[in-house]
Each structure stands twice: as structure tokens, then as C-alpha cells.
Design a protein around this motif. Structure first.
Motif, short mmCIF file in Angstrom:
data_model
loop_
_atom_site.label_atom_id
_atom_site.label_comp_id
_atom_site.label_asym_id
_atom_site.label_seq_id
_atom_site.Cartn_x
_atom_site.Cartn_y
_atom_site.Cartn_z
N LEU A 10 0.85 -1.19 0.00
CA LEU A 10 0.00 0.00 0.00
C LEU A 10 0.89 1.24 0.00
O LEU A 10 0.85 2.07 0.91
CB LEU A 10 -0.92 -0.01 1.21
N VAL A 54 0.39 5.51 1.11
CA VAL A 54 -0.68 5.81 2.05
C VAL A 54 -0.09 6.38 3.33
O VAL A 54 1.05 6.10 3.68
CB VAL A 54 -1.57 4.58 2.36
N TRP A 90 -0.31 6.26 7.09
CA TRP A 90 -0.83 5.48 8.21
C TRP A 90 -1.01 6.37 9.44
O TRP A 90 -0.13 7.15 9.78
CB TRP A 90 0.10 4.32 8.55
N ALA A 118 -6.72 4.44 1.61
CA ALA A 118 -6.08 3.88 0.42
C ALA A 118 -6.99 4.01 -0.80
O ALA A 118 -6.96 3.20 -1.72
CB ALA A 118 -5.71 2.42 0.67
N SER A 163 -5.09 4.42 -4.33
CA SER A 163 -4.34 3.27 -4.84
C SER A 163 -5.13 1.97 -4.84
O SER A 163 -4.91 1.11 -5.69
CB SER A 163 -3.06 3.09 -4.03
N HIS A 164 -6.05 1.78 -3.89
CA HIS A 164 -6.75 0.51 -3.77
C HIS A 164 -8.26 0.64 -3.52
O HIS A 164 -8.92 -0.32 -3.15
CB HIS A 164 -6.13 -0.32 -2.63
N ALA A 181 -7.54 0.95 4.64
CA ALA A 181 -6.64 -0.12 5.06
C ALA A 181 -6.40 -0.06 6.56
O ALA A 181 -6.38 1.01 7.16
CB ALA A 181 -5.32 0.00 4.33
N LEU A 191 -8.11 -4.68 3.93
CA LEU A 191 -8.56 -3.64 3.03
C LEU A 191 -10.07 -3.73 2.90
O LEU A 191 -10.62 -4.75 2.51
CB LEU A 191 -7.91 -3.80 1.66
#
Length: 76
Positions: free
Chosen positions: A14, A17, A19, A38, A41-42, A46, A59
């Protein structure tokens, strides 16, 4: 561990991102959680164990994450 397209997803995958450590995580306690947006990107949210940043990541899609938080707030 969560899979995306039927494969294991680890936190280092990931990339990019930011955190954030939970305000409920603390010091030497064993319950340390970090969360990251995220979406870019996803397409999701996350979660990882802050004591194992190279380990697996969960996720969630946005709706699933909202349901997860609602359930936690309701004690489920």
C-alpha cells in the motif's frame, strides 16, 4: 489477512498511504492499530497492526468499513 483479486495483501504494498495510529492504541499494550485512506491506490480503507508494519493488511471498501465501525460502536 485480506486478499485483493485472490492474493494476499501486505501493508508495504500500500505504497503512498499515510498510516495513522489509533488514539486507542497505547504504549506497551498489545492492541495497536493503524488506519490509512487507500482510496487512490486501492479504492478502500486499510488497517494494519502497528507492531508489524510489514505484515498483512486488511482492506475494506468504504461501505464495508462504515459497517465495520457501526458494528464496533454497537459492541458486535
Amino acid at each position: 489477512m485480506t486478499t485483493k483479486n485472490r492474493r494476499t495483501l501486505t501493508a508495504p504494498e500500500l505504497k503512498g498511504v499515510d498510516w495513522k495510529t489509533s488514539s486507542y492504541s497505547g504504549g506497551s499494550e498489545s492492541q495497536c492499530v493503524e488506519i490509512a485512506d487507500a482510496t487512490r491506490s486501492h479504492s478502500g480503507i486499510a488497517i494494519r497492526d502497528s507492531k508489524n508494519p510489514a505484515g498483512p493488511a486488511l482492506l475494506f471498501g468504504h461501505e464495508a468499513f462504515a459497517g465495520f465501525i457501526t458494528g464496533m460502536n454497537e459492541g458486535r
